[in-house]
Design a protein around this motif. Structure first.
Motif, short mmCIF file in Angstrom:
data_model
loop_
_atom_site.label_atom_id
_atom_site.label_comp_id
_atom_site.label_asym_id
_atom_site.label_seq_id
_atom_site.Cartn_x
_atom_site.Cartn_y
_atom_site.Cartn_z
N GLU A 1 -7.10 -42.16 -26.57
CA GLU A 1 -7.13 -42.15 -25.11
C GLU A 1 -7.63 -43.47 -24.57
N GLU A 2 -8.61 -44.01 -25.24
CA GLU A 2 -9.14 -45.30 -24.81
C GLU A 2 -8.07 -46.37 -24.89
N ASN A 3 -7.36 -46.35 -25.98
CA ASN A 3 -6.30 -47.34 -26.15
C ASN A 3 -5.22 -47.19 -25.09
N ARG A 4 -4.92 -45.91 -24.81
CA ARG A 4 -3.90 -45.65 -23.81
C ARG A 4 -4.36 -46.14 -22.44
N LEU A 5 -5.61 -45.86 -22.17
CA LEU A 5 -6.17 -46.28 -20.88
C LEU A 5 -6.20 -47.80 -20.79
N LYS A 6 -6.62 -48.40 -21.90
CA LYS A 6 -6.71 -49.85 -21.90
C LYS A 6 -5.35 -50.48 -21.68
N ALA A 7 -4.36 -49.89 -22.34
CA ALA A 7 -3.01 -50.42 -22.19
C ALA A 7 -2.53 -50.28 -20.76
N SER A 8 -2.87 -49.16 -20.15
CA SER A 8 -2.41 -48.95 -18.78
C SER A 8 -3.09 -49.90 -17.82
N TYR A 9 -4.28 -50.34 -18.21
CA TYR A 9 -4.98 -51.28 -17.33
C TYR A 9 -4.34 -52.66 -17.32
N GLU A 10 -3.60 -52.92 -18.36
CA GLU A 10 -2.98 -54.25 -18.43
C GLU A 10 -2.15 -54.52 -17.19
N GLY A 11 -1.49 -53.47 -16.71
CA GLY A 11 -0.66 -53.65 -15.53
C GLY A 11 -1.45 -53.95 -14.29
N ALA A 12 -2.65 -53.40 -14.26
CA ALA A 12 -3.47 -53.59 -13.07
C ALA A 12 -4.23 -54.90 -13.13
N GLY A 13 -4.10 -55.54 -14.26
CA GLY A 13 -4.87 -56.71 -14.61
C GLY A 13 -5.27 -57.66 -13.50
N GLU A 14 -4.29 -58.34 -12.96
CA GLU A 14 -4.64 -59.43 -12.07
C GLU A 14 -5.38 -58.96 -10.82
N ALA A 15 -4.98 -57.81 -10.34
CA ALA A 15 -5.61 -57.33 -9.12
C ALA A 15 -7.08 -57.04 -9.33
N MET A 16 -7.46 -56.88 -10.58
CA MET A 16 -8.84 -56.54 -10.86
C MET A 16 -9.67 -57.76 -11.23
N MET B 1 -22.67 -58.75 -6.37
CA MET B 1 -22.01 -58.45 -7.66
C MET B 1 -21.73 -56.96 -7.80
N TYR B 2 -22.67 -56.19 -7.36
CA TYR B 2 -22.52 -54.73 -7.41
C TYR B 2 -21.32 -54.30 -6.57
N ASP B 3 -21.26 -54.83 -5.36
CA ASP B 3 -20.16 -54.48 -4.45
C ASP B 3 -18.81 -54.80 -5.09
N LYS B 4 -18.74 -55.99 -5.66
CA LYS B 4 -17.47 -56.39 -6.28
C LYS B 4 -17.13 -55.49 -7.45
N PHE B 5 -18.13 -55.27 -8.26
CA PHE B 5 -17.89 -54.47 -9.46
C PHE B 5 -17.40 -53.08 -9.10
N VAL B 6 -18.11 -52.44 -8.19
CA VAL B 6 -17.74 -51.07 -7.82
C VAL B 6 -16.40 -51.06 -7.09
N SER B 7 -16.20 -52.00 -6.20
CA SER B 7 -14.95 -52.02 -5.44
C SER B 7 -13.74 -52.23 -6.34
N MET B 8 -13.89 -53.10 -7.29
CA MET B 8 -12.77 -53.33 -8.21
C MET B 8 -12.55 -52.11 -9.10
N SER B 9 -13.61 -51.48 -9.44
CA SER B 9 -13.46 -50.24 -10.23
C SER B 9 -12.75 -49.18 -9.41
N PHE B 10 -13.05 -49.12 -8.13
CA PHE B 10 -12.38 -48.16 -7.25
C PHE B 10 -10.90 -48.51 -7.12
N LEU B 11 -10.63 -49.80 -7.00
CA LEU B 11 -9.23 -50.22 -6.91
C LEU B 11 -8.46 -49.75 -8.14
N ALA B 12 -9.10 -49.88 -9.28
CA ALA B 12 -8.43 -49.44 -10.51
C ALA B 12 -8.29 -47.93 -10.52
#
Lengths: 240, 207
Positions: free
Chosen positions: A138-153, B48-59
């Motif tokens: 599951e971790e691997n699957r999740l990690k892989a799916s995050y690749e797509g979200a990459g840049e935005a994060m 840093m906290y704001d960024k970290f949490v916000s980006m986590s929410f975005l994901a």
């Protein structure tokens, strides 16, 4: 990544407004657990959950031994069962990632048995190899799916949607972002709205503030995380 | 909304507390309140906290990502607390790595507090999605599971070694002995005493 314990002392303003929260003692317990200092803090250092509960002044958790047992899911019974020996804890933990923790706990002679038992009650439930494999998958699957979200994060990277640097944090409800001017706040809100689902994109331009301080928006206009609900008919998550 | 210190002053949320509806009015967030032994995060830390949490929410709330997250939470077998922990650990690792790649070294205390909020977010998502209902013990266990996985990841990357653990453990012990921890939890002890005498919660599925 040092300084976990100092985090217990730090007060952060939260971004979200969740109804259900992690309990304060649980937070300390979790950090103590992670650092390997659970037993040191527990202080009870002896006997069963009942003993720990009776110890009272033995430490923060010493007075709440049986509750800590419940906290870890083992209940009072597991607390009593796990009162055995440190070696038991180490043995039970073998072969699982989660259990590595318990091994560490088991090697700590100062650990209160009640706490150890409580922990064991939780962690031995995770000791199945199949579950571990499932977790890895599951971790691997999740990690892989995050690749797509990459840049935005990406922290501080250029957003493909806004071309701006960094996404920043949406202003939290009713509070002014610290050390941000209105332009910065607006930019961050704009960036967040572009990147987030439509329901998340509620920010509006901040109200003018002649003093030049960070603007405070009416609560109804605050950008915030999206609300989601479950639609029974379509059996899908719906943004609202 | 306040952070950890504030949470320590608040009574624990009742297990069956209803979540606010989508149209629920949003109250103005209170400023962080300090209790004994706590200190406000610095502006830099809060940033840093704001960024970290916000980006986590975005994901977490990303339209493409959310179905996968829900699939993970709904996967058969295993305890829901562990699944929440896996989701949170995955998000945390990703955002942490992203920050690091950008030259931002996130302190452990910021990460730790962010994890608290991310766990709460995933718990709420799971409840809204009818995956599971969480009582207080389940929420707390989800946090342990997340912290455990994150700790393992940090240890594997050499970010949180035995020496750091020893230092933190010693600091924790000192805080306990000086009464600092007790002061921070306020009247929580009284609540926990009550909980200690209450019947244990039903064991969650998979436990």
């Amino acid at each position: 990544m040092s300084g976990l314990v100092s985090g217990i002392k730090k007060v952060f303003r939260k971004v979200g407004d969740f109804v259900k929260k992690i309990g304060p003692v649980a937070i300390i317990a979790g950090v103590a657990f992670l650092t390997g200092g659970f037993g040191l803090v527990a202080g009870a250092g002896a006997g069963t959950a009942a003993t720990g509960a009776a110890a009272g002044g033995g430490g923060l958790f010493g007075s709440v031994g049986s509750w800590v047992s419940n906290l870890f899911g083992g209940g009072a019974a597991a607390g009593a069962t796990g009162a055995a020996t440190a070696a038991t804890g180490a043995t039970a933990a073998t072969g699982t990632g989660l259990g590595g923790f318990l091994s560490n706990l088991g090697s700590n002679a100062m650990i209160g048995s009640a706490v150890q038992g409580a922990a064991q009650g939780y962690f031995t439930g995770q000791a199945q190899e199949a579950e571990e494999q499932s977790r890895i998958d599951e971790e691997n699957r999740l990690k892989a799916s995050y690749e797509g979200a990459g840049e935005a994060m990406m922290f501080g990277s250029s957003s493909p949607m806004t071309g701006k640097t960094g996404l920043g944090a949406p202003a939290r409800n009713g509070s002014a972002p610290m050390a941000r001017g209105p332009a910065e706040t607006a930019r961050m809100a704009s960036s967040a709205s572009a990147a987030a689902p439509a329901a998340m994109a509620q920010p509006t331009a901040p109200m003018a503030n002649p003093a030049g301080r960070p603007a405070v928006r009416p609560a109804s206009e605050q950008p915030r995380r999206p609300r989601v609900r479950y639609d029974r008919e379509s059996q899908a998550i719906v943004y609202s | 909304m306040a952070g950890l210190g504030m949470a320590m002053q608040q009574p624990m949320a009742p297990a069956a507390a209803p979540a606010p509806g989508p149209a629920a009015p949003m109250a103005a967030a209170p400023q962080p309140e300090m209790s004994m032994g706590t200190e406000a995060a610095s502006p830099e830390e809060q940033e840093m906290y704001d960024k970290f949490v916000s980006m986590s929410f975005l994901a977490l709330y990303d339209k493409k990502m959310m179905p996968k997250t829900l699939d993970m939470l709904r996967a058969p077998g295993g305890a829901i607390e562990d699944k929440v922990g896996q989701v949170v650990a995955g998000i945390t690792q990703r955002v942490y790595d992203s920050a690091k790649e950008s030259g931002v070294e996130l302190p452990g205390d910021v990460v730790m507090n962010a994890v608290i909020e991310i766990v709460e977010a995933v718990v709420e998502l799971a409840e809204k999605s009818k995956v599971a209902e969480f009582d207080q013990a389940m929420i707390d266990k989800s946090y342990y599971a997340a912290m455990d996985l994150i700790g393992q990841q940090a240890a594997a990357q050499g970010l949180y070694g035995d020496d750091m653990k020893a230092q933190d453990a010693a600091a924790l012990q000192q805080m306990s002995q000086s009464g600092e921890l007790q002061a921070m939890t306020g009247d929580v002890s009284a609540q926990t005493d009550e909980m200690a005498t209450a019947p244990p919660p039903a064991a969650p599925a998979g436990m």
